[in-house]
Every structure is written in C-alpha cells, then in structure tokens.
Write an enzyme that holds these catalytic residues in place. Sequence first.
Site, PDB file in Angstrom:
ATOM      1  N   SER A  47       4.273   6.760   9.784  1.00 52.31           N
ATOM      2  CA  SER A  47       4.172   6.932  11.243  1.00 52.31           C
ATOM      3  C   SER A  47       4.897   8.205  11.666  1.00 52.31           C
ATOM      4  O   SER A  47       6.050   8.436  11.274  1.00 52.31           O
ATOM      5  CB  SER A  47       4.781   5.735  11.967  1.00 52.31           C
ATOM      6  OG  SER A  47       4.000   4.591  11.748  1.00 52.31           O
ATOM      7  N   ASN A 125       1.091   2.739  15.871  1.00 53.76           N
ATOM      8  CA  ASN A 125       2.074   1.765  15.384  1.00 53.76           C
ATOM      9  C   ASN A 125       2.694   1.063  16.594  1.00 53.76           C
ATOM     10  O   ASN A 125       3.614   1.584  17.221  1.00 53.76           O
ATOM     11  CB  ASN A 125       3.125   2.496  14.536  1.00 53.76           C
ATOM     12  CG  ASN A 125       4.206   1.570  14.004  1.00 53.76           C
ATOM     13  OD1 ASN A 125       4.293   0.410  14.408  1.00 53.76           O
ATOM     14  ND2 ASN A 125       5.030   2.082  13.116  1.00 53.76           N
ATOM     15  N   CYS A 128       6.338  -1.748  14.548  1.00 54.36           N
ATOM     16  CA  CYS A 128       7.504  -1.622  13.669  1.00 54.36           C
ATOM     17  C   CYS A 128       8.605  -2.520  14.219  1.00 54.36           C
ATOM     18  O   CYS A 128       8.973  -2.402  15.394  1.00 54.36           O
ATOM     19  CB  CYS A 128       7.978  -0.170  13.617  1.00 54.36           C
ATOM     20  SG  CYS A 128       9.510  -0.019  12.684  1.00 54.36           S
ATOM     21  N   ILE A 189      -1.195  -7.085   9.503  1.00 52.36           N
ATOM     22  CA  ILE A 189      -0.042  -6.981  10.374  1.00 52.36           C
ATOM     23  C   ILE A 189       0.960  -5.974   9.795  1.00 52.36           C
ATOM     24  O   ILE A 189       0.826  -5.543   8.665  1.00 52.36           O
ATOM     25  CB  ILE A 189       0.681  -8.367  10.536  1.00 52.36           C
ATOM     26  CG1 ILE A 189       1.118  -8.910   9.169  1.00 52.36           C
ATOM     27  CG2 ILE A 189      -0.166  -9.329  11.305  1.00 52.36           C
ATOM     28  CD1 ILE A 189       1.975 -10.176   9.243  1.00 52.36           C
ATOM     29  N   THR A 191       5.256  -5.338   9.041  1.00 46.64           N
ATOM     30  CA  THR A 191       6.275  -6.181   8.420  1.00 46.64           C
ATOM     31  C   THR A 191       6.796  -7.201   9.440  1.00 46.64           C
ATOM     32  O   THR A 191       6.635  -7.024  10.651  1.00 46.64           O
ATOM     33  CB  THR A 191       7.451  -5.325   7.921  1.00 46.64           C
ATOM     34  OG1 THR A 191       7.921  -4.538   9.027  1.00 46.64           O
ATOM     35  CG2 THR A 191       7.037  -4.397   6.791  1.00 46.64           C
TER      36      THR A 191
HETATM   37  C1  LIG Z   1       9.273   1.180   3.040  1.00 47.38           C
HETATM   38  C2  LIG Z   1       8.239   0.844   4.073  1.00 47.38           C
HETATM   39  C3  LIG Z   1       7.975   1.744   5.103  1.00 47.38           C
HETATM   40  C4  LIG Z   1       7.020   1.449   6.070  1.00 47.38           C
HETATM   41  N1  LIG Z   1       6.767   2.350   7.060  1.00 47.38           N
HETATM   42  C5  LIG Z   1       5.805   2.081   7.992  1.00 47.38           C
HETATM   43  C6  LIG Z   1       5.474   3.032   9.006  1.00 47.38           C
HETATM   44  O1  LIG Z   1       6.001   4.139   9.065  1.00 47.38           O
HETATM   45  N2  LIG Z   1       4.530   2.676   9.911  1.00 47.38           N
HETATM   46  C7  LIG Z   1       3.864   1.473   9.890  1.00 47.38           C
HETATM   47  O2  LIG Z   1       3.000   1.213  10.735  1.00 47.38           O
HETATM   48  N3  LIG Z   1       4.139   0.565   8.913  1.00 47.38           N
HETATM   49  C8  LIG Z   1       5.088   0.839   7.979  1.00 47.38           C
HETATM   50  N4  LIG Z   1       5.363  -0.077   7.002  1.00 47.38           N
HETATM   51  C9  LIG Z   1       4.613  -1.344   6.989  1.00 47.38           C
HETATM   52  C10 LIG Z   1       3.428  -1.293   6.020  1.00 47.38           C
HETATM   53  O3  LIG Z   1       2.495  -0.303   6.403  1.00 47.38           O
HETATM   54  C11 LIG Z   1       2.714  -2.665   5.969  1.00 47.38           C
HETATM   55  O4  LIG Z   1       2.237  -2.989   7.260  1.00 47.38           O
HETATM   56  C12 LIG Z   1       3.656  -3.775   5.524  1.00 47.38           C
HETATM   57  O5  LIG Z   1       4.496  -3.334   4.477  1.00 47.38           O
HETATM   58  C13 LIG Z   1       2.893  -5.010   5.073  1.00 47.38           C
HETATM   59  O6  LIG Z   1       2.075  -4.702   3.960  1.00 47.38           O
HETATM   60  P1  LIG Z   1       2.531  -5.036   2.443  1.00 47.38           P
HETATM   61  O7  LIG Z   1       2.969  -6.466   2.425  1.00 47.38           O
HETATM   62  O8  LIG Z   1       1.295  -4.776   1.626  1.00 47.38           O
HETATM   63  O9  LIG Z   1       3.646  -4.121   2.110  1.00 47.38           O
HETATM   64  C14 LIG Z   1       6.305   0.211   6.018  1.00 47.38           C
HETATM   65  C15 LIG Z   1       6.567  -0.691   4.970  1.00 47.38           C
HETATM   66  C16 LIG Z   1       7.510  -0.390   3.999  1.00 47.38           C
HETATM   67  C17 LIG Z   1       7.747  -1.387   2.881  1.00 47.38           C
END
Ligand SMILES: Cc1cc2nc3c(=O)[nH]c(=O)nc-3n(C[C@H](O)[C@H](O)[C@H](O)COP(=O)(O)O)c2cc1C
Length: 303
Positions: A47, A125, A128, A189, A191
């Site tokens: 993001s 986004n 977050c 979704i 996190t």
């Molecule tokens: C280290 C890390 C950084 C992330 N940074 C962003 C971000 O900048 N913008 C965003 O929309 N989601 C961010 N996320 C969320 C992921 O894009 C994703 O929505 C979330 O991890 C769930 O997917 P997963 O279970 O496959 O990891 C981040 C997740 C992690 C683990």
Amino acid sequence: MEPSIATSIGQIQLDKPVMLASGILGISLDVFNRLYRSGVGAVVTKSLSTEPWDGYPNPTIFSVKGGGWINAVGLSNPGAYNFAKMIEPNQEVPIVVSLVGSVPEDFDTMIKQFKNCKVIAYELNLSCPHVAKVGLEVGDDPKLVKEIVSTVKNATNVPIVAKVGLGTTHYLNTVGTAIESGIDAITAINTVRAMAIDAETQRPILSNKFGGLSGTPIKPIALRCVYEISSKYDIPIIGCGGISTWEDAVEFFLAGASAVQLGSAVSDDWLEVFDQINNGIIQYMKKKNYSTIKEMVGLAQKS
Ligand SMILES: Cc1cc2nc3c(=O)[nH]c(=O)nc-3n(C[C@H](O)[C@H](O)[C@H](O)COP(=O)(O)O)c2cc1C
C-alpha cells in the site's frame, strides 16, 4: 480441450487467477517480473501513501504457534510518486496499485501520479488493522468510504477494488457503501486485528502492541466473508486470507470469488507456489469437467 484458468473480475482480465496480495513482496519490479514468469496472474503492490512512510520500529512481525503471522509493519512504503517513477511503459506483469490514505484528496493526488502508468486496477486499502487514521479506521466510516470511492471513480477510468476487513462497522455495510459509490470489485479480507504477549517479559511482543493476523488461521473467516458478500451483493470478489493450496483457491471460487490473492503462503516457496496452485486448479477442472473458472464461481451458494 485443456480448461482455461483465465478469469475476469468485472472489467479486470487475468490470464491466471492467483494474485500476489499487497505488502508481501514490496514493490520491486524485478521480483514482480520473476513472479510473472512463475505463474502469478497479477501483483498487488505494498500500500502506497502520498508521502514516504517509515513504518514501526522492530519487532514488526511474529510467527504464531500453530501457523500464521501477526504483523504490524506500519505501512512502510516509499510513497506513490516514487513507485510511479519505477513503472516501465512496456512492463509485462499486470500491476494493481494499492493505495492508502486518510481523506479523498490523498487518493486523488496519488491517482494523478499514475496517470501515464500501465496499471490494471487500484486497490483501496480500507482495512489495515494497525495504523491510525487509515485502513480500517477509514473503512469503518461509511461517509468517508463513500467520498473516497466517488473521488477515485471521478479521477480515473481504471477499475477500482475496495479491500475490506473486520473492523467495528460491519464489513458488509462497508461493502454496500462502496458498491453504492461505484466500486468495481471487492477484495476480502485483510489481516485480522490480533496481538502476542511474552509470558517472561510480561509485555506485548510487537512494538505497536497490536498487529494483523494472517495465514492459515484466518482462512475459514475469509471464506465466510467471501460467501456472505457473494450471497448479499452482485459484485466481483477477490478472495484473500490463508490461501496456500489449490484446494483453498477452489473453495474460494465455490464461495463466490473470481480470483484469489496469496499473502503469507508466498513466504514458503514463492517461485513454485503460484504454478502449483494453477496446475492443481487445472487438474480439478478436468476432473469436474469445467472449461472455465466462471463455471465454479459461487457454486457453494446453491442449496
Ligand atoms: C507483512 C505483511 C504486510 C502487509 N501489508 C499490507 C499492505 O500494505 N496493504 C494491504 O492491503 N494488506 C497488507 N497485508 C495484508 C495481506 O495483503 C493479506 O490481506 C493478508 O495477509 C491475508 O492474506 P494471507 O493470509 O494470505 O497472508 C500485509 C500482510 C503481511 C503479512
């Protein structure tokens, strides 16, 4: 005939249905191109904000016993302008630019910076869970969601995706507001707000205390959200949360997603995981006699 795994998320056309989720491998175009050669359908950038952000001090990420991660990186990024300069006019990999901001003007400013760049979609986004005044705090405010989506729709013809998560306002209301304001698709979704405490030091482990839980533990929650959104609204959905295998991807299609994003699972074997999932989907489609992804989307909704 070999089944086709090409998919469309509204107007967004992808040759392959598995995308890289935002924030997982930063914004390096070298990395993005390498992923493209390894089967990714599109990449979502970290993001980006109007100005560069440093993020939080360490520790920012914690591995959860039994699977998954809690992170509070704090949206560290080089700023939209600096990333826009990096995009090549003839770049091959389809890029979705993820944007984060507090007010409609932030988004307007950033979209203008990408005016001459090849971008297949913007992902807002709105979800977050660990940075004040952006992300979920915006997604939880229906008036702001409405203003931001309307502003972005006025600023560009490129498709706009809203990324939602679980905040204090029911996420289905946020989805409804985004749809009324003209959003083209939903990613569900982000996190899930969480924390870790160390028994010995008796202190929270992350410097920010709270972070976002990702990976396998959130898969059933994400699947439920995709199913609920798809039951309630007629809007293309990108599923995200705990997906690590082709079976997971298929479950999200059956719940109503037209494509999926991979986040935490990419850390295991980033160069193999996308093609492994693509191949698994193809084998499943052959077994079930499907020739397109579309035939599977939302099938679990049928009682
Ligand atoms: C280290 C890390 C950084 C992330 N940074 C962003 C971000 O900048 N913008 C965003 O929309 N989601 C961010 N996320 C969320 C992921 O894009 C994703 O929505 C979330 O991890 C769930 O997917 P997963 O279970 O496959 O990891 C981040 C997740 C992690 C683990």
